[in-house]
Motif scaffolding. Sequence first.
Motif, PDB file in Angstrom:
ATOM      1  N   ASP A 343     -77.483  29.285  35.642  1.00  0.00           N
ATOM      2  CA  ASP A 343     -78.634  29.870  34.958  1.00  0.00           C
ATOM      3  C   ASP A 343     -78.396  31.345  34.653  1.00  0.00           C
ATOM      4  O   ASP A 343     -78.823  31.853  33.607  1.00  0.00           O
ATOM      5  N   THR A 344     -77.729  32.044  35.554  1.00  0.00           N
ATOM      6  CA  THR A 344     -77.432  33.459  35.313  1.00  0.00           C
ATOM      7  C   THR A 344     -76.495  33.611  34.128  1.00  0.00           C
ATOM      8  O   THR A 344     -76.671  34.503  33.287  1.00  0.00           O
ATOM      9  N   ALA A 345     -75.496  32.740  34.048  1.00  0.00           N
ATOM     10  CA  ALA A 345     -74.611  32.760  32.879  1.00  0.00           C
ATOM     11  C   ALA A 345     -75.415  32.502  31.609  1.00  0.00           C
ATOM     12  O   ALA A 345     -75.232  33.186  30.585  1.00  0.00           O
ATOM     13  N   ALA A 346     -76.333  31.532  31.652  1.00  0.00           N
ATOM     14  CA  ALA A 346     -77.169  31.241  30.484  1.00  0.00           C
ATOM     15  C   ALA A 346     -78.042  32.432  30.124  1.00  0.00           C
ATOM     16  O   ALA A 346     -78.251  32.740  28.937  1.00  0.00           O
ATOM     17  N   ALA A 347     -78.579  33.122  31.129  1.00  0.00           N
ATOM     18  CA  ALA A 347     -79.403  34.305  30.865  1.00  0.00           C
ATOM     19  C   ALA A 347     -78.595  35.397  30.175  1.00  0.00           C
ATOM     20  O   ALA A 347     -79.076  36.057  29.242  1.00  0.00           O
TER      21      ALA A 347
END
Length: 407
Positions: A343-347
């Motif tokens: 999710d952090t990568a997606a953010a």
Amino acid sequence: MTRRTLVTGLGVTAPTGLGVDEYWAATLAGRGAIRRVTRFDPTPYPSRLAGEIDGFDAAAHLPGRLLPQTDRMTRLALVAADWAFADAGLDPAHLPEYDVGVITASHSGGFEFGQNELRALWSKGGQYVSAYQSFAWFYAVNSGQISIRGGLRGPSSVVVSDQAGGLDALAQARRQIRKGTTAVIAGAVDASICPWGWVAQLTSGRLSTADDPERAYLPFDERAAGHVPGEGGALLVLEDAGHARERGAPRVYGEIAGHAASVDPRPGSDRAPTLQHAVELALADAGLDAGDIDVVFADAAAVPDLDRAEAEAITKVFGVRGVPVTAPKTTTGRLYSGAAPLDTAAALLSIRDGVIPPTTNSLPSPAYDIDLVTGAPRPAPVRAALVLARGHGGFNSALVVRAADTP
């Protein structure tokens, strides 16, 4: 002056794609990878769906000597680490050996490796159990194997706090960089889709028993009845901003700007859950107000009580429908410790591209009062994002990432 921590490389191994580009394209398109389990026969079990990674050939990426000593989880993590360093344009061999560390999180360790060796013990005898069983099952094995493969002798550790652990690992890496470490590869990859791992996951009582992939994992939906497990995750290269600038890092995705963690009171207590407090502390750590956050990447448990608690925390901080909320993990399943780093990568990719990925399949219940992004990606300027993760047993973690050019 406090040292800033930038993200200069991403390594992604997800059910929806191997590598950043493949994963991000599938995420924006809302292409799901949840389906009936193929790694074993799930027929006898009440839950039969998972987010599995297809097309991963460890032998094509890793030396043969590593294959007999590693679980699938560790093979995925080693490849993700290689990809993250390549993406960052950073070769640890060209830095002093104590300048780069590795901090990962783990939910279950190398379950499949352990299962296979226990099968050998029961069916053949102790002499047939691999010597590698002594460490291949262990929670810290990904940190150890990545460290050995990359010659990383800087600060290294492992965090075990279920889903929250992936964010806690990134926060621990940030702390080490603030103390003077040049770079840390951090995040998590989990993979326990095997009978032994499956039975362990079923004990939570939170797995969906639906057989239709489009109806199985529905966070913030009135039909929500549990999550679907998955495998994979992401590893991120975190780097001191001064070092990244001096070496001319080929790309900077953003900054790890703030973090906080909390633990909920025991079940039956009259005390309130503490996710809201973690969010408020993370914003304060980042020096941001609620209005500065452009999107929240939700934990998205798909358990009514947990969804309600998360929605209440979000609305108390940001107001009713005060910020876009998304849960792209509905395409992959919950990857346990690997979920929040992904999710952090997606953010960070949302910040790069100015777009918020959708939550697939869910029809948001008006009872939750959140602005859940569904159906299609939502174009929007994204300068700062909040990522949430909760672990079994009451662990909460909140991480703020923002554009690297923010003063």
